[in-house]
Write a protein that holds these residues in place. Structure first.
Motif, PDB file in Angstrom:
ATOM      1  N   TYR B 139      18.297  51.816 -16.754  1.00  0.00           N
ATOM      2  CA  TYR B 139      19.929  51.742 -17.052  1.00  0.00           C
ATOM      3  C   TYR B 139      20.236  52.657 -18.035  1.00  0.00           C
ATOM      4  O   TYR B 139      21.202  53.306 -18.021  1.00  0.00           O
ATOM      5  CB  TYR B 139      20.455  50.176 -17.387  1.00  0.00           C
ATOM      6  N   CYS B 146      25.997  60.091 -22.258  1.00  0.00           N
ATOM      7  CA  CYS B 146      26.986  59.360 -22.858  1.00  0.00           C
ATOM      8  C   CYS B 146      28.541  60.041 -22.694  1.00  0.00           C
ATOM      9  O   CYS B 146      29.188  60.022 -23.698  1.00  0.00           O
ATOM     10  CB  CYS B 146      26.618  59.374 -24.396  1.00  0.00           C
ATOM     11  N   GLN B 147      28.523  60.700 -21.475  1.00  0.00           N
ATOM     12  CA  GLN B 147      29.720  61.115 -21.048  1.00  0.00           C
ATOM     13  C   GLN B 147      30.489  60.235 -20.315  1.00  0.00           C
ATOM     14  O   GLN B 147      30.056  59.216 -20.023  1.00  0.00           O
ATOM     15  CB  GLN B 147      29.908  62.501 -20.297  1.00  0.00           C
ATOM     16  N   HIS B 148      31.593  60.652 -19.854  1.00  0.00           N
ATOM     17  CA  HIS B 148      32.524  59.451 -19.060  1.00  0.00           C
ATOM     18  C   HIS B 148      31.792  58.905 -17.941  1.00  0.00           C
ATOM     19  O   HIS B 148      31.821  57.723 -17.657  1.00  0.00           O
ATOM     20  CB  HIS B 148      33.760  59.825 -18.649  1.00  0.00           C
ATOM     21  N   ASP B 149      31.532  59.881 -17.107  1.00  0.00           N
ATOM     22  CA  ASP B 149      30.912  59.442 -15.682  1.00  0.00           C
ATOM     23  C   ASP B 149      29.625  58.746 -15.995  1.00  0.00           C
ATOM     24  O   ASP B 149      29.400  57.639 -15.376  1.00  0.00           O
ATOM     25  CB  ASP B 149      30.495  60.752 -14.924  1.00  0.00           C
ATOM     26  N   LEU B 151      28.551  56.752 -18.468  1.00  0.00           N
ATOM     27  CA  LEU B 151      28.565  55.554 -18.735  1.00  0.00           C
ATOM     28  C   LEU B 151      29.156  54.627 -17.721  1.00  0.00           C
ATOM     29  O   LEU B 151      28.734  53.535 -17.687  1.00  0.00           O
ATOM     30  CB  LEU B 151      29.487  55.491 -20.124  1.00  0.00           C
ATOM     31  N   GLU B 152      30.038  55.226 -17.074  1.00  0.00           N
ATOM     32  CA  GLU B 152      30.765  54.386 -15.943  1.00  0.00           C
ATOM     33  C   GLU B 152      29.672  53.949 -15.240  1.00  0.00           C
ATOM     34  O   GLU B 152      29.651  52.679 -14.599  1.00  0.00           O
ATOM     35  CB  GLU B 152      32.114  55.193 -15.595  1.00  0.00           C
ATOM     36  N   SER B 154      26.403  54.019 -15.365  1.00  0.00           N
ATOM     37  CA  SER B 154      25.574  53.201 -16.096  1.00  0.00           C
ATOM     38  C   SER B 154      25.848  51.846 -16.100  1.00  0.00           C
ATOM     39  O   SER B 154      25.173  50.913 -15.757  1.00  0.00           O
ATOM     40  CB  SER B 154      25.243  53.664 -17.359  1.00  0.00           C
ATOM     41  N   PHE B 155      27.282  51.439 -16.259  1.00  0.00           N
ATOM     42  CA  PHE B 155      27.565  50.114 -16.439  1.00  0.00           C
ATOM     43  C   PHE B 155      27.773  49.489 -15.118  1.00  0.00           C
ATOM     44  O   PHE B 155      27.237  48.377 -14.917  1.00  0.00           O
ATOM     45  CB  PHE B 155      29.009  49.951 -17.246  1.00  0.00           C
ATOM     46  N   ASP B 224      26.681  56.589  -7.562  1.00  0.00           N
ATOM     47  CA  ASP B 224      27.131  56.766  -8.710  1.00  0.00           C
ATOM     48  C   ASP B 224      26.262  56.781  -9.884  1.00  0.00           C
ATOM     49  O   ASP B 224      26.006  57.717 -10.570  1.00  0.00           O
ATOM     50  CB  ASP B 224      28.057  55.740  -9.408  1.00  0.00           C
ATOM     51  N   SER B 228      24.384  60.622 -11.865  1.00  0.00           N
ATOM     52  CA  SER B 228      24.773  60.768 -13.276  1.00  0.00           C
ATOM     53  C   SER B 228      23.720  61.105 -14.197  1.00  0.00           C
ATOM     54  O   SER B 228      23.873  61.597 -15.066  1.00  0.00           O
ATOM     55  CB  SER B 228      25.603  59.459 -13.587  1.00  0.00           C
ATOM     56  N   ARG B 291      25.654  63.996  -5.533  1.00  0.00           N
ATOM     57  CA  ARG B 291      25.970  62.743  -4.766  1.00  0.00           C
ATOM     58  C   ARG B 291      25.566  62.671  -3.306  1.00  0.00           C
ATOM     59  O   ARG B 291      25.191  61.739  -2.916  1.00  0.00           O
ATOM     60  CB  ARG B 291      27.616  62.847  -4.869  1.00  0.00           C
TER      61      ARG B 291
END
Lengths: 156, 489, 121
Positions: B139, B146-149, B151-152, B154-155, B224, B228, B291
């Motif tokens: 995870y 630590c960019q937008h994609d 982090l999203e 990873s969450f 996703d 990433s 992807r």
């Protein structure tokens, strides 16, 4: 004024040592009574966290710096692993309780369970250091209300 | 003295040694991580053909914790450790783009320790703990940029992964209440197969491990999360993580603990075919290179599950062989995608083109991997797919064989697309200055490409008797696994 | 299994479902994290209940008691060890989740998952 009010500061000054001592007690008697490495480590960390809350981060970090905490974190884990590996050399298998085999102690005494106490100490160091680190790192970000919207500010 | 616990102890130790010692000397982390994974790789090759039960702390099973090494674990050990060696070699230069290399190596080695632990564990709860170590490290690694994609992704991965872990823990708890033991062999010996509690437990495990392995109804996080991550991590996640903590554990439970029943076999067949077909359909329309590869991972895991679901010796052989092959070629594909991204800083296929002239090694290795995944004859992917299709026909599941052949064609089509847009064709103006990637990255891609070409040799009978046959045998003996562990302990 | 103990297991299951509902339905990142924590605790509670025995004694054996009568009277210590481990793992996951939530808030300026959707297709 940095930190909380005078009452909190005074009380913290009195009890922080006792909390730390209690943590050590819980770590050391983990094999005899409820508690152990994890619980004791959390109490150890909580004494530092109390310090952070009452006096601000600088005071707590002057007692235990981030670098130091990170080193302790690694040292705790390595200590645990070393004792486990020593079991392989001295006892014949991974995680063997070789101390207890060579010097069996009397039941319910402090020095009675061999390696278990050493494991507890290692875990206590690791958990205490890493939990404090977690608290410091997460508290580096503060949420404040600004123009009716929440805003996050990163402290350095 | 047995070396079995060292597979977990060595990566764990170096994961904590690296942050201690490499703060001052920066090169130390590279050297140390590579030496560690190299040692692990050699060790895993050294245990080929061995069978052993290791009792941790000299407590005999079923009371103590056992670590078991049989053909099926050896195969996974070899796969995990060789791919992780290639990934660390690749990381030396590639991870220069990111800030904190120390933490990267720490997390990487923790993940390897977790996977080795899962593969060796003979105790259900220990399996859960190692699985969590590997998952938590992954995870964090997915969100490493630590960019937008990142982090999203990873969450999303974190939430679905935690739900899966909770279901697995629930399964462990129900299993314990049902049998009063946690040793996998002992559970297998005491399990009442006809009770409804058993069905509940089995469905908890299938749901949990299915989520971890990204089988089709549960696949949403994979496309996703895998793209990433940094490229070597994508190679590890797609190449080995979903196999070690998803497929390995599920197959071990179904074959050796529960015992394969027709219902379970049909569940595997259904999941396998669904993943295979839906994965490839979702893949073919993608324009993001990584992807597209990630959707193909779902599809290829479908082949593996289909092979296991057939439950004939040939089907299992094909599935196991395809699992190894997929680790190699998918690892290679993600590494080549990483090299492309390293140079031109994009993953969109439209912005590439003609890179073959400027990056000959990357272009060539990528071609090898693409042809291998599509199943072009001398390469490894062809043999395993052929075996699976033959096994389908042999056991009378013609429809599944037809689907497998059809998916193979679709795979070929989508990889022709990748090759056409990325490596062949006109070189774009803004890519004129592109150079080949540094030597270390080329080296690890070349190793994997060589494996792609040479792995067909594993099917030669004398070689097969070393690695693949013991794995098939250890799965085929079914619940006799229990007797083996309890007698050895 | 008596009626009351069956009831407790059922309540455990209900708690698990509440957590799952929270994870699946809620739109706020923090609420999703809370849902996961609830699921985790429901399973922990279930594990503890497996080892529980009414009027059981603490699982500490000394030389005087023989193993049979001890085993019949004491609570099962193994699930307690398992729960302790699972709590530690839960702490790790929770920490990571909270850290990710903070980072996501920094990047997107919101906790609403319907607005955090760059990845699709």
């Amino acid at each position: 004024m940095k930190g909380m009010s005078l009452i909190v500061k005074t009380v913290t000054r009195w009890i922080k040592g006792f909390i730390f001592l209690f943590g050590i007690y819980i770590v050391l008697t983990g094999h005899l009574s409820p508690g152990g490495g994890f619980a004791g480590g959390v109490i150890l960390a909580s004494s530092f966290i109390l310090l952070t809350l009452a006096f601000g981060k600088e005071v707590a970090l002057s007692k235990l710096s981030k670098n130091m905490a990170s080193e302790l974190d690694s040292i705790g884990a390595l200590m645990f692993l070393t004792i486990a590996l020593l079991g392989m050399c001295c006892g014949g298998a991974f995680f063997v309780n070789f101390l207890h085999r060579s010097h069996p102690g009397e039941a319910f005494r402090l020095l009675s369970a061999g390696n278990i106490m050493l494991y507890n100490i290692a875990i206590g160091i690791k958990v205490g250091a890493s939990l404090f680190m977690v608290f410091v790192i997460i508290s580096a970000i503060k949420v404040v209300l600004k123009d009716d919207a929440m805003k996050m500010i990163r402290h350095k | 003295m047995s070396i079995i616990p060292l597979f977990v102890a060595i990566p764990l130790a170096s994961a904590f040694l690296i942050p201690m010692f490499s703060k001052r000397i920066r090169v130390f982390s590279d050297i140390f991580a590579n030496v560690t994974t190299f040692i692990l790789c050699v060790m895993s090759l050294g245990v080929i053909g061995r069978n052993a039960v290791y009792t941790v702390g000299l407590w005999k099973p079923p009371v103590g914790i056992a670590m078991a090494l049989d053909g099926w674990s050896v195969l996974l050990l070899v796969t995990v450790n060789s791919i992780s060696f290639c990934a660390t070699v690749f990381s030396i230069k590639y991870m220069e783009q990111y800030t904190s290399k120390l933490r990267y190596y720490s997390l990487f080695l923790l993940m390897v320790a977790g996977m080795n632990g899962v593969v060796l564990s003979g105790d259900l709860f220990n399996l859960y703990v190692f699985l969590e170590i590997a998952s938590i490290a992954s995870y964090a690694l997915v969100g490493f940029g630590c960019q937008h994609d990142e982090l999203e992704a990873s969450f999303k991965y974190l939430v679905l992964g935690s739900v899966a872990s909770t279901f697995i823990l629930l399964g462990v708890a129900v299993g314990y209440s049902l049998t009063g033991t946690l040793n996998m062999a002992d559970i297998s010996a005491r399990l009442p197969h006809d009770s409804s509690t058993f069905i509940f437990m089995a469905s908890c495990f299938i749901l949990g491990f299915g989520l971890k392995a990204a089988l089709v109804p549960f696949h949403a996080w994979l496309p996703d999360a895998h793209p990433s991550a940094p490229a070597p991590i994508s190679a590890m996640l797609s190449g080995v993580l979903i196999k070690a903590i998803g497929v390995y554990a599920l197959i071990r439970l179904i074959f050796n603990i529960f015992g394969l029943t027709p219902v379970l076999s049909h569940i595997l067949l259904f999941f396998g075919t669904a993943s295979m077909v839906i994965g490839v359909f979702l893949a073919i329309g993608q324009w993001d290179m990584k992807r597209l590869f990630a959707y193909h991972s779902i599809s290829q895991i479908g082949y593996v599950m289909l092979g296991f679901g057939l439950a004939t010796p040939l089907g299992i052989l094909g599935a196991i062989f395809h699992l190894m092959n997929h680790a190699v070629f998918k690892g290679l594909l993600f590494l080549t995608a990483g090299s492309v991204e390293y140079n031109i800083h994009t993953r969109q296929l439209e912005e590439m083109g003609g890179l073959r002239e400027r990056m000959p090694v990357t272009g060539f290795t990528s071609l090898v991997a693409s042809m291998s995944i599509a199943g072009i004859p001398p390469l490894n992917g062809f043999w395993s797919k052929l075996i699976i299709i033959i096994a389908c026909v042999q056991s009378g599941h013609y429809i599944f064989g037809l689907w497998a052949a059809f998916v193979s064609l679709m795979t070929l089509a989508s990889f022709l697309k990748v090759q056409k847009f990325a490596f062949f064709g006109e070189l774009k103006e803004h890519n004129k200055g592109v150079r080949e990637v540094p030597v270390g990255m080329c080296l690890s891609m070349m190793i994997l490409a060589l494996l792609c070409v040479g792995m067909g040799l594993l099917l030669v009978p004398s070689v097969r008797a070393q690695l693949l046959d013991p794995a098939v045998a250890s799965l085929l003996r079914g619940t006799e696994y229990a007797a083996w562990i309890l007698s050895k302990g | 299994m008596t009626r009351e103990s069956g009831m407790i297991y059922a309540l455990c299951f209900v708690l698990f479902m509440v957590g799952l509902y929270c994870v699946v339905v809620k739109k706020n990142l923090v609420k999703i994290v809370l849902g996961l924590a609830i699921m985790e605790y429901a399973v922990n509670l279930f594990l503890i209940l497996i080892g529980y025995r009414k009027d059981g004694i603490a699982p500490i054996i000394d030389g005087a008691t023989d193993a049979k009568t001890f085993a019949a009277a004491s609570v099962d210590p193994l699930p307690q060890a398992l729960v302790l481990t699972s709590i530690v793992i839960g702490l790790g996951v929770l920490t990571l989740m909270v850290a990710l939530c903070i980072r996501l808030y920094e990047r997107y300026g919101t906790f609403d998952i319907t607005q955090i959707r760059r990845l699709r297709g």
